[in-house]
Scaffold this active site. Structure first.
Site, PDB file in Angstrom:
ATOM      1  CG  HIS A 208     -22.990  41.634 103.546  1.00  0.00           C
ATOM      2  ND1 HIS A 208     -23.596  42.484 104.444  1.00  0.00           N
ATOM      3  CD2 HIS A 208     -22.294  42.432 102.695  1.00  0.00           C
ATOM      4  CE1 HIS A 208     -23.274  43.729 104.154  1.00  0.00           C
ATOM      5  NE2 HIS A 208     -22.476  43.732 103.093  1.00  0.00           N
ATOM      6  CD  GLU A 209     -20.091  41.041  99.236  1.00  0.00           C
ATOM      7  OE1 GLU A 209     -20.098  41.583  98.129  1.00  0.00           O
ATOM      8  OE2 GLU A 209     -20.039  41.697 100.291  1.00  0.00           O
TER       9      GLU A 209
ATOM     10  CG  HIS B  20     -24.307  44.243  98.695  1.00  0.00           C
ATOM     11  ND1 HIS B  20     -24.887  45.406  99.130  1.00  0.00           N
ATOM     12  CD2 HIS B  20     -23.228  44.041  99.511  1.00  0.00           C
ATOM     13  CE1 HIS B  20     -24.194  45.897 100.160  1.00  0.00           C
ATOM     14  NE2 HIS B  20     -23.187  45.078 100.408  1.00  0.00           N
TER      15      HIS B  20
ATOM     16  CD  GLU C 242     -22.249  47.638 103.151  1.00  0.00           C
ATOM     17  OE1 GLU C 242     -21.934  46.718 103.920  1.00  0.00           O
ATOM     18  OE2 GLU C 242     -22.182  47.530 101.925  1.00  0.00           O
TER      19      GLU C 242
HETATM   20 ZN   LIG Z   1     -21.850  45.245 101.870  1.00  0.00          ZN
END
Ligand SMILES: [Zn+2]
Length: 266
Positions: free
Chosen positions: A137-138, A141, A195
């Site tokens: 997830h990071e 981003h 997100e």
């Molecule tokens: Zn996030």
């Protein structure tokens, strides 16, 4: 006279900066005041600035077994990140484990500089699959240029402020430009949108790297449970998009074949 010249230069550079509009890996148009390459450059310094005080305080974890475990997970994710975005092969990827037993957090700066806190690993009793989900997830981003986007928002606010401060004579022109800068900051996509992008890309990277997609759901369940006492740091920088867990659950059937294919040759 000099004052007017300086202001004019500021206006021209502001107009030039505003026109930078790019499309990220998720196909969304982003209005950028900061280019990705400047964000990567700035992040290199930010990484050093963040880590050196921690190193001095003895807070960089050097438990060989744990560091090896985290590297093994992130190496597999980096391989998939590079497959997704070949130019990220040039990034100076690195990961540090930060010894903060109470801090539930992890991040990846522009250019692949990552960190995970021992609080996240231990307090959530995170499995390898769950760690892969949070780091995937990071990384997502960073791949989707969210770091530069957040910097742009900050820049827009700062530029608007400095324009307001510099215009003691408050010409109409300076006011309207300052307003434009502030407005751009407001119209930038909601961070919940970011997100969702990171969730979708993250679960895919993790599945292709051989990590169980079901862990994306259990990770956020654990994260929500840990949020009881004021909330983990992670939740404040990663606001929950609507129906996050349901949205991730829906993705699992299409992720399972990727996960199974990745584990087939083991
Ligand atoms: Zn996030």
């Amino acid at each position: 006279m000099f004052k007017i010249t300086a202001k004019t230069i500021l206006f021209i550079s502001l107009i030039g900066l505003i026109s930078a509009c790019v499309t990220n890996i998720a196909g969304r148009k982003q209005v950028m005041l900061v280019s990705e390459s400047s964000a990567i450059q700035a992040s290199k310094q930010a990484y050093v600035n963040t880590l050196s005080p921690l190193e001095k305080a003895g807070k960089l974890n050097n438990d060989a077994k744990l560091v090896k475990r985290i590297n093994r997970i992130t190496d597999k994710l980096i391989q998939q990140a590079v497959a997704k975005r070949p130019d990220s092969r040039q990034w100076e990827w690195s990961v540090k484990v930060i010894d903060e037993p109470e801090v539930i957090n992890a991040w990846c700066m522009a250019g692949g500089k990552m960190a995970i806190y021992t609080g996240l690993i231990n307090k959530l009793s995170a499995t390898d699959d769950e760690i892969a989900q949070v780091m995937g997830h990071e990384i997502s981003h960073a791949l989707a240029n969210h770091s530069a986007e957040r910097m742009s928002i900050a820049m827009a606010n700062n530029l608007a402020l400095s324009l307001l401060k510099s215009s003691t004579e408050a010409s109409d022109q300076s006011m309207s430009l300052a307003a434009a800068a502030a407005q751009i900051a407001l119209t930038l996509p909601n961070s919940r949108k970011s997100e969702s992008e990171a969730d979708i890309l993250g679960i895919e990277l993790a599945a292709k790297a051989g990590f169980n997609p079901n862990a994306a759901v259990t990770l956020w369940q654990k994260m929500a449970q840990a949020g009881g006492n004021g909330g983990p740091e992670f939740m404040s920088t990663h606001p929950s998009p609507e129906n996050r867990q349901q949205a991730l659950k829906k993705l699992i059937p299409q992720m399972m074949p990727l996960y199974k294919a990745a584990n087939k040759n083991k």
